[in-house]
Design an enzyme around this catalytic site. Structure first.
Site, PDB file in Angstrom:
ATOM      1  N   HIS A 267       0.845  -1.206  -0.023  1.00 22.96           N
ATOM      2  CA  HIS A 267       0.060   0.032  -0.091  1.00 22.96           C
ATOM      3  C   HIS A 267       0.733   1.199  -0.104  1.00 22.96           C
ATOM      4  O   HIS A 267       1.699   1.254  -0.972  1.00 22.96           O
ATOM      5  CB  HIS A 267      -0.729  -0.233   1.089  1.00 22.96           C
ATOM      6  CG  HIS A 267      -2.139   0.855   1.270  1.00 22.96           C
ATOM      7  ND1 HIS A 267      -2.648   1.538  -0.001  1.00 22.96           N
ATOM      8  CD2 HIS A 267      -3.044   1.167   2.423  1.00 22.96           C
ATOM      9  CE1 HIS A 267      -3.630   2.370   0.412  1.00 22.96           C
ATOM     10  NE2 HIS A 267      -3.848   2.159   1.675  1.00 22.96           N
ATOM     11  N   HIS A 306      -2.391  -2.573  -9.779  1.00 24.25           N
ATOM     12  CA  HIS A 306      -3.458  -1.781  -8.880  1.00 24.25           C
ATOM     13  C   HIS A 306      -4.701  -2.641  -8.854  1.00 24.25           C
ATOM     14  O   HIS A 306      -5.237  -3.106  -9.914  1.00 24.25           O
ATOM     15  CB  HIS A 306      -3.884  -0.126  -9.263  1.00 24.25           C
ATOM     16  CG  HIS A 306      -4.222   0.365  -8.270  1.00 24.25           C
ATOM     17  ND1 HIS A 306      -5.649   0.538  -7.839  1.00 24.25           N
ATOM     18  CD2 HIS A 306      -3.743   1.173  -7.541  1.00 24.25           C
ATOM     19  CE1 HIS A 306      -5.756   1.295  -6.993  1.00 24.25           C
ATOM     20  NE2 HIS A 306      -4.518   1.766  -6.568  1.00 24.25           N
ATOM     21  N   ASP A 362       2.633   5.403  -7.025  1.00 22.15           N
ATOM     22  CA  ASP A 362       3.915   5.364  -6.334  1.00 22.15           C
ATOM     23  C   ASP A 362       5.107   5.028  -7.281  1.00 22.15           C
ATOM     24  O   ASP A 362       6.263   5.141  -6.811  1.00 22.15           O
ATOM     25  CB  ASP A 362       3.780   4.315  -5.226  1.00 22.15           C
ATOM     26  CG  ASP A 362       2.879   4.654  -4.249  1.00 22.15           C
ATOM     27  OD1 ASP A 362       3.174   5.986  -3.825  1.00 22.15           O
ATOM     28  OD2 ASP A 362       2.350   3.698  -3.490  1.00 22.15           O
TER      29      ASP A 362
HETATM   30  N1  ACO Z   1       4.491  -7.153 -10.527  1.00 21.42           N
HETATM   31  C1  ACO Z   1       4.440  -8.389 -10.862  1.00 21.42           C
HETATM   32  N2  ACO Z   1       3.203  -9.190 -11.268  1.00 21.42           N
HETATM   33  C2  ACO Z   1       2.252  -8.603 -10.600  1.00 21.42           C
HETATM   34  C3  ACO Z   1       2.194  -7.220  -9.896  1.00 21.42           C
HETATM   35  C4  ACO Z   1       3.569  -6.488  -9.911  1.00 21.42           C
HETATM   36  N3  ACO Z   1       3.784  -5.388  -9.421  1.00 21.42           N
HETATM   37  N4  ACO Z   1       1.016  -6.968  -9.456  1.00 21.42           N
HETATM   38  C5  ACO Z   1       0.420  -8.034  -9.858  1.00 21.42           C
HETATM   39  N5  ACO Z   1       1.035  -8.864 -10.414  1.00 21.42           N
HETATM   40  C6  ACO Z   1       0.498 -10.145 -10.867  1.00 21.42           C
HETATM   41  C7  ACO Z   1       0.140 -11.276  -9.939  1.00 21.42           C
HETATM   42  O1  ACO Z   1       1.281 -11.965  -9.823  1.00 21.42           O
HETATM   43  C8  ACO Z   1      -0.934 -12.071 -10.346  1.00 21.42           C
HETATM   44  O2  ACO Z   1      -0.491 -12.932 -11.513  1.00 21.42           O
HETATM   45  P1  ACO Z   1      -1.289 -14.244 -11.821  1.00 21.42           P
HETATM   46  O3  ACO Z   1      -2.490 -14.107 -12.143  1.00 21.42           O
HETATM   47  O4  ACO Z   1      -0.228 -15.048 -12.739  1.00 21.42           O
HETATM   48  O5  ACO Z   1      -0.894 -14.947 -10.159  1.00 21.42           O
HETATM   49  C9  ACO Z   1      -1.491 -10.979 -11.214  1.00 21.42           C
HETATM   50  O6  ACO Z   1      -0.732  -9.826 -11.501  1.00 21.42           O
HETATM   51  C10 ACO Z   1      -2.695 -10.248 -10.320  1.00 21.42           C
HETATM   52  O7  ACO Z   1      -2.321  -9.692  -9.098  1.00 21.42           O
HETATM   53  P2  ACO Z   1      -3.168  -9.643  -7.693  1.00 21.42           P
HETATM   54  O8  ACO Z   1      -2.037  -9.835  -6.647  1.00 21.42           O
HETATM   55  O9  ACO Z   1      -4.046 -10.719  -7.667  1.00 21.42           O
HETATM   56  O10 ACO Z   1      -3.427  -8.330  -7.750  1.00 21.42           O
HETATM   57  P3  ACO Z   1      -4.333  -7.330  -6.501  1.00 21.42           P
HETATM   58  O11 ACO Z   1      -5.261  -6.662  -7.374  1.00 21.42           O
HETATM   59  O12 ACO Z   1      -4.452  -8.381  -5.620  1.00 21.42           O
HETATM   60  O13 ACO Z   1      -2.943  -6.496  -6.010  1.00 21.42           O
HETATM   61  C11 ACO Z   1      -1.354  -4.865  -5.770  1.00 21.42           C
HETATM   62  C12 ACO Z   1      -2.750  -5.322  -6.477  1.00 21.42           C
HETATM   63  C13 ACO Z   1      -1.220  -5.261  -4.455  1.00 21.42           C
HETATM   64  C14 ACO Z   1      -1.221  -3.247  -6.043  1.00 21.42           C
HETATM   65  C15 ACO Z   1      -0.328  -5.405  -6.581  1.00 21.42           C
HETATM   66  O14 ACO Z   1      -0.414  -5.140  -8.065  1.00 21.42           O
HETATM   67  C16 ACO Z   1       1.094  -5.190  -6.037  1.00 21.42           C
HETATM   68  O15 ACO Z   1       1.367  -6.056  -5.521  1.00 21.42           O
HETATM   69  N6  ACO Z   1       1.893  -4.311  -6.792  1.00 21.42           N
HETATM   70  C17 ACO Z   1       3.129  -3.811  -6.312  1.00 21.42           C
HETATM   71  C18 ACO Z   1       2.962  -3.162  -5.018  1.00 21.42           C
HETATM   72  C19 ACO Z   1       2.396  -1.722  -5.227  1.00 21.42           C
HETATM   73  O16 ACO Z   1       2.911  -0.902  -6.173  1.00 21.42           O
HETATM   74  N7  ACO Z   1       1.703  -1.215  -4.559  1.00 21.42           N
HETATM   75  C20 ACO Z   1       1.094   0.030  -4.647  1.00 21.42           C
HETATM   76  C21 ACO Z   1      -0.381   0.208  -4.829  1.00 21.42           C
HETATM   77  S1  ACO Z   1      -1.174   1.871  -5.030  1.00 21.42           S
HETATM   78  C22 ACO Z   1      -1.309   2.243  -3.730  1.00 21.42           C
HETATM   79  O17 ACO Z   1      -1.504   1.786  -2.580  1.00 21.42           O
HETATM   80  C23 ACO Z   1      -1.291   3.625  -3.486  1.00 21.42           C
END
Ligand code: ACO
Length: 428
Positions: A267, A306, A362
């Site tokens: 987050h 996201h 971010d």
């Molecule tokens: N890098 C690589 N792969 C990713 C990423 C990433 N940043 N984000 C998602 N994926 C992949 C997952 O591995 C998953 O792949 P799969 O279907 O093969 O298993 C798919 O994309 C879906 O991912 P989820 O984790 O189910 O997506 P969710 O909606 O739960 O997560 C989140 C969203 C937490 C923001 C995620 O994209 C992430 O971890 N990003 C990196 C951290 C980040 O930048 N957070 C800031 C968010 S913005 C904020 O809070 C202000």
């Protein structure tokens, strides 16, 4: 004609008509769907709230597919262009843009409340010097509840309004002190003659030797970053604010919990994680190998993806422009080249494209903060300062919503069936 959803229960052959209002059905309307007299009724299972609305809100609108973000109906791009953080905070809390008189009186109230009570300053002095400023921030926000016991009168409009002013006013001072404490320096008291962000910069960087001169480009850039972070509807920390606040605890205690949720690397801790990731990659040439590791499941590309946006985060676009303006003053951040190369490769790569992973707010904000000389540990704290107005707007909306009750999800119990207690001597 009223919209309804017809449900046929194959277990019993019964049919049910469930009203659809504003595009949603009420989960409690499913309780009537029972397989037999002992069945408590159908529930929905939604880990991580992927498809469950927990409130009706009039604060922030997001269309994740189209990349739209609006506060109280105003597009984020227009607010970033024409508004200021304090004006946007008024908008988000009150619901309308202020007149000049309203804005002046709002600014006056915020300025008056900026200083910290002496015993709260003393409390902050007790933290270890290397304490993470976000840990210091969230503990201190919680501690304010001990100093302002009147805050528990959450149904009293006057009391709520005072806590709202105090919170928006004091978070930059707490943040600045968390930073100053970390570098072993005394707190610079707030200066009411400066703007919200100008005062924050001065509390951070003013030294004994020379008067700190606020650079107007950096002051404006920080203001834009704060506007972009004000609110984002029912995200993890805002849900925490509402969830904790639903027990009718005071807003300082609820906000300590919201700030704790923001601290996590998925987050508000993401911008800190982005900078660490860019430093770890170290050079543009190493980007393809890093992307390969991410695709193999060995870590995430921080600042990408996201829960809601499945296209380019509109805030990331504005931040990219702001970064250019800041780098003209501070000099180009060498990590920017690595970030641009990561973005270029990821936006062409099927792994990221097929999962709709785009840069989020971010991805670039950390680069700006670093260029402005903020240590990485301060990044989530910067986010928390801005998000304070969103948290309390959402909290107030929850307090005034007659449909809300104490927040209490259900569960599906999969543990042991009932069994008898065995004394320790008889256990194998
Ligand atoms: N890098 C690589 N792969 C990713 C990423 C990433 N940043 N984000 C998602 N994926 C992949 C997952 O591995 C998953 O792949 P799969 O279907 O093969 O298993 C798919 O994309 C879906 O991912 P989820 O984790 O189910 O997506 P969710 O909606 O739960 O997560 C989140 C969203 C937490 C923001 C995620 O994209 C992430 O971890 N990003 C990196 C951290 C980040 O930048 N957070 C800031 C968010 S913005 C904020 O809070 C202000």
């Amino acid at each position: 004609m009223a919209e309804t959803l017809t449900i046929t229960d194959n277990r019993t052959g019964k049919q049910y008509e469930v009203p659809v209002t504003d595009g949603v059905i009420r989960a409690t309307d499913l309780r009537q769907v029972k397989s037999g007299p002992d069945d408590p009724g159908l529930m929905t299972y939604d880990p991580a709230f992927m498809n469950t609305a927990s409130c009706r809100s009039r604060i922030t609108f997001i269309d994740g597919d189209k990349g739209i973000l609006e506060y109280r109906g105003y597009p984020i791009e227009q607010l970033a262009e024409g508004s200021s953080y304090l004006e946007t905070a008024y908008l988000i809390v009150v619901g309308e843009l202020p007149t000049s008189d309203q804005l002046e009186s709002w600014k006056g109230a915020i300025t008056r409340h900026a200083a910290l009570p002496e015993n709260i300053e003393k409390l902050m002095e007790g933290f270890q010097q290397d304490a993470h400023p976000m840990g210091v921030f969230l503990s201190t926000v919680g501690a304010l509840s001990t100093y302002y016991p009147d805050a528990k009168h959450i149904s009293d409009e006057q009391s709520r309004s005072t806590q709202i002013h105090r919170l928006i006013a004091k978070v930059p001072t707490i943040a600045a002190y968390a930073y100053r404490h970390g570098i072993g320096q005394p707190l610079n008291q707030p200066d009411g003659n400066l703007s919200f962000t100008g005062n924050f910069l001065s509390m951070l960087f003013q030294t004994k030797e020379a008067k700190y001169k606020v650079n107007p480009v950096l002051e404006k850039a920080l203001d834009v970053l704060f506007i972009l972070h004000v609110d984002h509807e029912q995200n993890c920390s805002t849900s925490a604010m509402r969830g904790i606040g639903s027990s009718q605890v005071d807003p300082y205690s609820a906000m300590a919990g919201a700030a704790a949720a923001l601290y996590g690397p998925l987050h508000g801790g993401a911008n800190e994680a982005v900078l660490r990731m860019l430093n770890e990659i170290g050079h543009v040439d190493k980007v393809p190998a890093f992307i390969k590791r991410v695709k193999a499941g060995e870590g995430r590309l921080m600042g990408f993806g996201h829960r809601v946006y499945k296209s380019y985060d509109p805030r990331a676009k504005i931040i990219k422009r702001t970064a250019d303006e800041v780098f003209e003053v501070t000099g180009r951040n060498p990590l920017l080249d690595i970030a641009l190369e990561l973005e270029r490769i990821a936006l062409q790569d099927d792994y990221f494209v097929s999962r709709k992973l785009y840069p989020n707010v971010d991805f670039y904000s950390g680069l700006i903060y670093e260029a402005m000389k903020f240590p990485v540990t301060m990044f989530p704290v910067m986010f928390a300062i801005a998000r304070t107005s969103g948290w309390i707007a959402q909290w107030q909306e929850m307090v005034l919503d007659s449909e809300q009750k104490i927040s209490r999800p259900r569960q599906i119990y999969l543990g042991s069936a009932r069994r008898d207690y065995v004394t320790i001597a008889k256990r194998t």
